[in-house]
Design a protein around this motif. Structure first.
Motif, PDB file in Angstrom:
ATOM      1  N   UNK A  94      55.265 -12.312 -46.387  1.00  0.00           N
ATOM      2  CA  UNK A  94      55.540 -12.340 -47.822  1.00  0.00           C
ATOM      3  C   UNK A  94      54.277 -12.574 -48.646  1.00  0.00           C
ATOM      4  N   UNK A  95      53.370 -13.398 -48.144  1.00  0.00           N
ATOM      5  CA  UNK A  95      52.152 -13.698 -48.900  1.00  0.00           C
ATOM      6  C   UNK A  95      51.175 -12.529 -48.940  1.00  0.00           C
ATOM      7  N   UNK A  96      51.434 -11.496 -48.145  1.00  0.00           N
ATOM      8  CA  UNK A  96      50.577 -10.309 -48.223  1.00  0.00           C
ATOM      9  C   UNK A  96      50.720  -9.597 -49.563  1.00  0.00           C
ATOM     10  N   UNK A  97      51.839  -9.840 -50.244  1.00  0.00           N
ATOM     11  CA  UNK A  97      52.039  -9.214 -51.547  1.00  0.00           C
ATOM     12  C   UNK A  97      51.273  -9.891 -52.668  1.00  0.00           C
ATOM     13  N   UNK A  98      50.678 -11.042 -52.386  1.00  0.00           N
ATOM     14  CA  UNK A  98      49.898 -11.776 -53.386  1.00  0.00           C
ATOM     15  C   UNK A  98      48.426 -11.685 -53.003  1.00  0.00           C
ATOM     16  N   UNK A  99      47.617 -11.202 -53.913  1.00  0.00           N
ATOM     17  CA  UNK A  99      46.197 -11.049 -53.623  1.00  0.00           C
ATOM     18  C   UNK A  99      45.500 -12.397 -53.748  1.00  0.00           C
ATOM     19  N   UNK A 100      44.910 -12.844 -52.653  1.00  0.00           N
ATOM     20  CA  UNK A 100      44.205 -14.127 -52.620  1.00  0.00           C
ATOM     21  C   UNK A 100      42.869 -13.949 -51.927  1.00  0.00           C
ATOM     22  N   UNK A 101      41.939 -14.833 -52.248  1.00  0.00           N
ATOM     23  CA  UNK A 101      40.642 -14.791 -51.595  1.00  0.00           C
ATOM     24  C   UNK A 101      39.817 -13.594 -52.031  1.00  0.00           C
ATOM     25  N   UNK A 156      36.319 -11.034 -50.270  1.00  0.00           N
ATOM     26  CA  UNK A 156      35.893 -10.277 -49.105  1.00  0.00           C
ATOM     27  C   UNK A 156      35.580 -11.227 -47.947  1.00  0.00           C
ATOM     28  N   UNK A 157      35.376 -10.626 -46.796  1.00  0.00           N
ATOM     29  CA  UNK A 157      35.018 -11.395 -45.606  1.00  0.00           C
ATOM     30  C   UNK A 157      33.739 -12.199 -45.884  1.00  0.00           C
ATOM     31  N   UNK A 158      33.649 -13.478 -45.463  1.00  0.00           N
ATOM     32  CA  UNK A 158      34.514 -14.166 -44.498  1.00  0.00           C
ATOM     33  C   UNK A 158      35.679 -14.955 -45.106  1.00  0.00           C
ATOM     34  N   UNK A 159      35.576 -15.396 -46.363  1.00  0.00           N
ATOM     35  CA  UNK A 159      36.676 -16.161 -46.964  1.00  0.00           C
ATOM     36  C   UNK A 159      37.632 -15.156 -47.589  1.00  0.00           C
ATOM     37  N   UNK A 160      38.453 -14.576 -46.752  1.00  0.00           N
ATOM     38  CA  UNK A 160      39.283 -13.458 -47.176  1.00  0.00           C
ATOM     39  C   UNK A 160      40.732 -13.885 -47.398  1.00  0.00           C
ATOM     40  N   UNK A 161      41.571 -12.897 -47.577  1.00  0.00           N
ATOM     41  CA  UNK A 161      42.992 -13.131 -47.859  1.00  0.00           C
ATOM     42  C   UNK A 161      43.676 -13.893 -46.725  1.00  0.00           C
ATOM     43  N   UNK A 162      43.357 -13.557 -45.497  1.00  0.00           N
ATOM     44  CA  UNK A 162      43.997 -14.193 -44.351  1.00  0.00           C
ATOM     45  C   UNK A 162      43.696 -15.687 -44.291  1.00  0.00           C
ATOM     46  N   UNK A 163      42.476 -16.067 -44.590  1.00  0.00           N
ATOM     47  CA  UNK A 163      42.100 -17.485 -44.574  1.00  0.00           C
ATOM     48  C   UNK A 163      42.905 -18.256 -45.615  1.00  0.00           C
TER      49      UNK A 163
END
Length: 331
Positions: free
Chosen positions: A270-277, A279-286
């Motif tokens: 669900x959080x993939x629909x919200x843009x966070x972070x 570019x790499x390394x402190x990216x969306x997944x982190x």
């Protein structure tokens, strides 16, 4: 091939080249959003949000450990030896989960291993809880004697719907053995699967993404069988020890798989629909994993408080009554 054919082929190659480059850029962009940074990259690009998250996570973990210490101290004072060890092991699940969530925030690359630790807490807690249930009635054989051959209904969650057609079952030694195997299969079956998945994830992540969905039915089936057997056992023991808050203890155990497994998987998508972070390394997944694990830490504090309340009975009340009788006798 004539000149016109060569010209058409050159045009097709010219058109395909930008498309290939665009596809490569998309793949690299998706990879940069989902790749976990190394420890050096993570702490070398630390943000204010992550610093605050680490601080809050550390405080929540310390709070959970404090609640755990208080609970263990009380159990050691008020439980006899047969019940003390499994009870302490049961309340130990929640601080371990908190530590795993904290480690995930501190070292994002270890998230799958820490997620496995959370999963292991449930599949290990199931057999321990079943052992504790029958120690409340001394043993399985003693339960058969105390129950007097009273039949047990099998329509309990999570199989309360399709088990309505099943007849009532009188507990016997053989049937209790089947129930025991239904619970004990969880650490062996799921443990083997999680071990394979960890090896695949850290050795060949592409192969992991290809085969991970094939493991899900086996894990779900194992969990359903184990929980079903535990629910039946709780219903059986509750008839003899109704004041032991067994359903509350079972609910606390179920919260492990509900919060650390189901909630984790739902929020992860669900959080993939919200843009966070960025570019790499402190990216969306982190950012996404940090938010999920902070939520788990808050929930584990609340669950630990519920566990502390659930495991206050029944032994503490009985010992207090004995102490009162001794004081009256002395007077």
């Amino acid at each position: 091939m004539n000149a016109s054919d060569e010209w058409v082929a050159m045009e097709e190659q010219t058109e395909e080249a930008p498309q290939a480059e665009l596809q490569m850029e998309r793949n690299s962009s998706a990879l940069s959003l989902r790749t976990h940074p190394t420890v050096e990259e993570y702490y070398g690009n630390m943000t204010a949000f992550l610093s605050l998250a680490i601080f809050i996570a550390s405080l929540l973990t310390i709070l959970n450990i404090c609640i755990y210490s208080t609970t263990v101290s009380r159990l050691r004072r008020h439980l006899n030896k047969p019940l003390r060890t499994p009870s302490i092991l049961m309340v130990s699940l929640y601080p371990i989960i908190s530590v795993a969530a904290l480690v995930t925030i501190l070292v994002p690359y270890s998230w799958f291993m820490c997620h496995t630790v959370m999963h292991v807490m449930f599949m290990v807690g199931g057999p321990i809880f079943r052992t504790l249930l029958f120690r409340y009635v001394d043993s399985e054989q003693n339960y058969v004697k105390e129950s007097g051959g009273e039949a047990v209904q099998l329509s309990t969650p999570p199989c309360c719907c399709w088990c309505l057609c099943l007849p009532l079952v009188v507990p016997t030694k053989a049937k209790l053995c089947i129930s025991r195997y239904m619970v004990w299969q969880m650490p062996f079956w799921q443990g083997s699967i999680m071990l394979v998945m960890n090896i695949l994830y850290y050795r060949d992540i592409q192969l992991y993404h290809q085969v991970m969905y094939f493991f899900i039915p086996f894990i779900v089936s194992s969990i359903v069988l184990g929980v079903w057997s535990l629910q039946i056992t709780v219903r059986m023991i509750t008839k003899l020890r109704g004041d032991y808050q067994l359903r509350k203890k079972m609910f606390c155990l179920q919260l492990v798989v509900m919060l650390c497994k189901l909630q984790y998987l739902v929020l992860y998508d669900q959080l993939d629909g919200i843009k966070m972070g960025g570019e790499y390394p402190i990216n969306h997944t982190v950012y996404k994993q940090t938010i999920i694990n902070i939520l788990i830490l808050v929930e584990m504090v609340l669950v630990s408080m519920m566990v502390q309340s659930a495991y206050r009975t029944p032994i503490q009340v009985q010992i207090d009554e004995v102490n009162k009788d001794k004081e009256i006798t002395r007077i």
